[in-house]
Design a protein around this motif. Structure first.
Motif, PDB file in Angstrom:
ATOM      1  N   GLU A 104      -8.042  -0.244   1.717  1.00 54.35           N
ATOM      2  CA  GLU A 104      -8.558  -1.520   1.201  1.00 54.35           C
ATOM      3  C   GLU A 104      -8.225  -2.659   2.155  1.00 54.35           C
ATOM      4  O   GLU A 104      -9.069  -3.511   2.452  1.00 54.35           O
ATOM      5  CB  GLU A 104      -7.960  -1.798  -0.176  1.00 54.35           C
ATOM      6  CG  GLU A 104      -8.426  -0.832  -1.264  1.00 54.35           C
ATOM      7  CD  GLU A 104      -7.554  -0.883  -2.502  1.00 54.35           C
ATOM      8  OE1 GLU A 104      -6.716  -1.809  -2.586  1.00 54.35           O
ATOM      9  OE2 GLU A 104      -7.693  -0.008  -3.373  1.00 54.35           O
ATOM     10  N   SER A 118     -18.024  -2.806  -3.255  1.00 54.65           N
ATOM     11  CA  SER A 118     -17.112  -1.679  -3.509  1.00 54.65           C
ATOM     12  C   SER A 118     -15.688  -2.160  -3.749  1.00 54.65           C
ATOM     13  O   SER A 118     -14.990  -1.660  -4.647  1.00 54.65           O
ATOM     14  CB  SER A 118     -17.144  -0.702  -2.325  1.00 54.65           C
ATOM     15  OG  SER A 118     -18.429  -0.142  -2.176  1.00 54.65           O
ATOM     16  N   LEU A 119     -15.239  -3.128  -2.959  1.00 52.01           N
ATOM     17  CA  LEU A 119     -13.891  -3.665  -3.153  1.00 52.01           C
ATOM     18  C   LEU A 119     -13.776  -4.395  -4.489  1.00 52.01           C
ATOM     19  O   LEU A 119     -12.745  -4.315  -5.168  1.00 52.01           O
ATOM     20  CB  LEU A 119     -13.534  -4.607  -2.004  1.00 52.01           C
ATOM     21  CG  LEU A 119     -13.297  -3.967  -0.634  1.00 52.01           C
ATOM     22  CD1 LEU A 119     -13.003  -5.030   0.412  1.00 52.01           C
ATOM     23  CD2 LEU A 119     -12.147  -2.953  -0.686  1.00 52.01           C
ATOM     24  N   GLU A 145      -8.504  -4.940 -10.383  1.00 53.38           N
ATOM     25  CA  GLU A 145      -8.114  -4.950 -11.783  1.00 53.38           C
ATOM     26  C   GLU A 145      -9.096  -5.840 -12.548  1.00 53.38           C
ATOM     27  O   GLU A 145      -9.506  -6.889 -12.053  1.00 53.38           O
ATOM     28  CB  GLU A 145      -6.698  -5.507 -11.948  1.00 53.38           C
ATOM     29  CG  GLU A 145      -5.627  -4.693 -11.238  1.00 53.38           C
ATOM     30  CD  GLU A 145      -5.378  -5.187  -9.826  1.00 53.38           C
ATOM     31  OE1 GLU A 145      -6.319  -5.766  -9.227  1.00 53.38           O
ATOM     32  OE2 GLU A 145      -4.257  -5.004  -9.329  1.00 53.38           O
ATOM     33  N   CYS A 174      -4.724   4.402  -0.405  1.00 49.50           N
ATOM     34  CA  CYS A 174      -5.828   3.560  -0.896  1.00 49.50           C
ATOM     35  C   CYS A 174      -5.613   2.105  -0.527  1.00 49.50           C
ATOM     36  O   CYS A 174      -6.548   1.398  -0.119  1.00 49.50           O
ATOM     37  CB  CYS A 174      -5.986   3.706  -2.407  1.00 49.50           C
ATOM     38  SG  CYS A 174      -6.625   5.320  -2.920  1.00 49.50           S
ATOM     39  N   ASP A 175      -4.346   1.650  -0.659  1.00 46.88           N
ATOM     40  CA  ASP A 175      -4.048   0.262  -0.323  1.00 46.88           C
ATOM     41  C   ASP A 175      -4.314  -0.018   1.148  1.00 46.88           C
ATOM     42  O   ASP A 175      -4.831  -1.080   1.518  1.00 46.88           O
ATOM     43  CB  ASP A 175      -2.582  -0.063  -0.643  1.00 46.88           C
ATOM     44  CG  ASP A 175      -2.321  -0.114  -2.137  1.00 46.88           C
ATOM     45  OD1 ASP A 175      -3.313  -0.268  -2.884  1.00 46.88           O
ATOM     46  OD2 ASP A 175      -1.159   0.004  -2.551  1.00 46.88           O
ATOM     47  N   LEU A 228     -15.309  -3.675  -7.213  1.00 48.89           N
ATOM     48  CA  LEU A 228     -15.307  -2.709  -8.319  1.00 48.89           C
ATOM     49  C   LEU A 228     -13.957  -2.022  -8.514  1.00 48.89           C
ATOM     50  O   LEU A 228     -13.699  -1.488  -9.590  1.00 48.89           O
ATOM     51  CB  LEU A 228     -16.400  -1.654  -8.098  1.00 48.89           C
ATOM     52  CG  LEU A 228     -17.844  -2.180  -8.199  1.00 48.89           C
ATOM     53  CD1 LEU A 228     -18.841  -1.092  -7.809  1.00 48.89           C
ATOM     54  CD2 LEU A 228     -18.139  -2.669  -9.614  1.00 48.89           C
ATOM     55  N   ILE A 229     -13.104  -2.031  -7.484  1.00 57.83           N
ATOM     56  CA  ILE A 229     -11.808  -1.371  -7.643  1.00 57.83           C
ATOM     57  C   ILE A 229     -10.695  -2.354  -8.013  1.00 57.83           C
ATOM     58  O   ILE A 229      -9.553  -1.956  -8.211  1.00 57.83           O
ATOM     59  CB  ILE A 229     -11.409  -0.600  -6.360  1.00 57.83           C
ATOM     60  CG1 ILE A 229     -11.248  -1.565  -5.167  1.00 57.83           C
ATOM     61  CG2 ILE A 229     -12.415   0.493  -6.052  1.00 57.83           C
ATOM     62  CD1 ILE A 229     -10.752  -0.868  -3.903  1.00 57.83           C
ATOM     63  N   GLN A 274     -11.337  -9.462 -11.631  1.00 57.86           N
ATOM     64  CA  GLN A 274     -12.728  -9.268 -11.224  1.00 57.86           C
ATOM     65  C   GLN A 274     -13.627 -10.453 -11.567  1.00 57.86           C
ATOM     66  O   GLN A 274     -14.441 -10.886 -10.749  1.00 57.86           O
ATOM     67  CB  GLN A 274     -13.305  -8.017 -11.906  1.00 57.86           C
ATOM     68  CG  GLN A 274     -13.046  -6.714 -11.186  1.00 57.86           C
ATOM     69  CD  GLN A 274     -13.783  -5.568 -11.869  1.00 57.86           C
ATOM     70  OE1 GLN A 274     -14.161  -5.653 -13.036  1.00 57.86           O
ATOM     71  NE2 GLN A 274     -13.975  -4.491 -11.144  1.00 57.86           N
TER      72      GLN A 274
END
Length: 375
Positions: free
Chosen positions: A12, A70-71, A76, A8-9, A73-74, A80
């Motif tokens: 991203e 999208s980025l 922390e 995932c990292d 929303l993921i 945000q």
């Protein structure tokens, strides 16, 4: 031991790098290399320059901006908020050549992608309302007052933010010609003030009264008098005018207008429209107290000619505030029902008496049916 980076990292980081590259190609002052501070730093730098691509007609723009969303929303939750506020500030601004529809869609995706109880959702919703108001898109976002009340509670908004949200929503609904919904929001806004801060809502209260008087579909106004910011206006001409529309007769309005013509004009109100509304309100009051009203009384109280009575009654019935018929032979109006202009303790007592009477009658019918059944 060899450490394998989390998939995932890696995704991203690759997405952030692609966004940087795209924006760089569009002329943005941004490095193509990801920062060493982490995704939130990358996003901060990307959002800072992302508005450069909002003017593009390129079909990739929506995809690019949705990648930013999208980025976000993921991330922390604690990282945000400042980034979401920054993006909303970019998207809420109306700039020449930009598509408000695209900005509305992006904000909607962000809003619905967030946890429902996240406080920063307030910022996104306010931006949504602002953009929707600029493109006639208010019908595409949720504006139900019950839902808005729940969000205000879920987001634990303070009074200032609550007032900002409701005021934005009110203005957007007014601009969209949704006067009934706008009136409900304004009443909610004024009702949220207390004795301590009611004076701060002076402008809102004044605006609420004027728009209620101007609205051709609004006839019942007594609920406004109970609002604390409206009470704060007692003694002023605007409050006197509202009181006339709540409970006085046409003659009182005519006298008020003769003494305060410039004031009525300064409010942007039409004397002719005011007169027509006061005629109907006066007739409603007459119809509540009398089941039969002579043509002569109609002419005197409503200041109309004999030939205008029938046309007036037809228009009055169309409003559904009064139900009646004309007896041409005896020159009188037969009233079957009229809405009360004010609904206070006396009206509640009358309603109680009517419902109690129905209850007793139904009880008698029930007993009669039981007797027949037993026989």
């Amino acid at each position: 031991m060899l450490l394998i980076p989390d998939l995932c990292d890696v995704l991203e980081q690759n997405t952030a790098a692609e966004l940087r590259s795209y924006l760089k190609a569009k002329g943005a002052e941004i490095s193509e290399e990801n920062s060493e501070g982490g995704l939130h730093i990358d996003l901060a730098q990307i959002i800072e320059v992302c508005d450069i691509c909002l003017k593009e007609d390129d079909k990739d723009v929506e995809s690019i901006m949705n990648s930013v969303v999208s980025l976000l929303l993921i991330l922390e939750p604690d990282k945000q908020e400042p980034l979401i506020e920054s993006l909303c500030e970019k998207l809420a601004k109306s700039r020449e050549g930009e598509s408000p529809t695209l900005r509305l869609q992006l904000l909607s995706n962000l809003f619905h992608g967030m946890d429902k109880s996240t406080p920063v959702r307030y910022t996104v919703y306010c931006a949504l309302v602002k953009v929707a108001a600029t493109c006639g898109g208010i019908s595409y976002i949720p504006t139900d007052l019950d839902q808005v009340r729940k969000w205000i509670s879920d987001w634990n908004l303070n009074s200032e933010k609550k007032h900002v949200l409701l005021r934005l929503l009110y203005e957007a609904l007014v601009d969209s010609k949704r006067s009934d919904d706008a009136a409900k929001v304004m009443v909610e806004l004024l009702g949220s003030y207390t004795d301590d801060n009611a004076s701060h809502a002076r402008l809102d209260a004044h605006k609420c009264i004027v728009r209620a008087l101007k609205d051709p579909k609004t006839f019942l106004l007594d609920h406004l008098l109970a609002l604390k910011p409206v009470k704060f206006l007692e003694g002023e001409l605007i409050h006197d005018l509202l009181t006339i529309f709540v409970s006085a007769k046409l003659s009182s309005y005519v006298k008020f207008y003769q003494n305060n013509k410039d004031f009525i004009d300064s409010l942007g109100l039409s004397h002719e429209q005011n007169t027509e509304k006061m005629r109907l309100l006066t007739f409603m009051g007459m119809a509540v107290e009398n089941k039969e009203i002579s043509f002569d009384t109609m002419q005197q109280e409503l200041q109309i000619g004999a030939d205008d009575v029938e046309a007036f009654i037809i228009d009055a019935v169309k409003t559904k505030m009064v139900y009646c018929k004309i007896d041409q032979t005896q020159k009188k109006i037969i009233v079957s029902h009229s809405t009360h202009r004010t609904f206070g303790k006396q009206q509640w007592q009358q309603l109680y008496d009517i419902l109690n009477s129905w209850k007793l009658n139904l009880s008698k019918v029930k007993n009669s049916l039981q007797s027949i059944s037993e026989a």
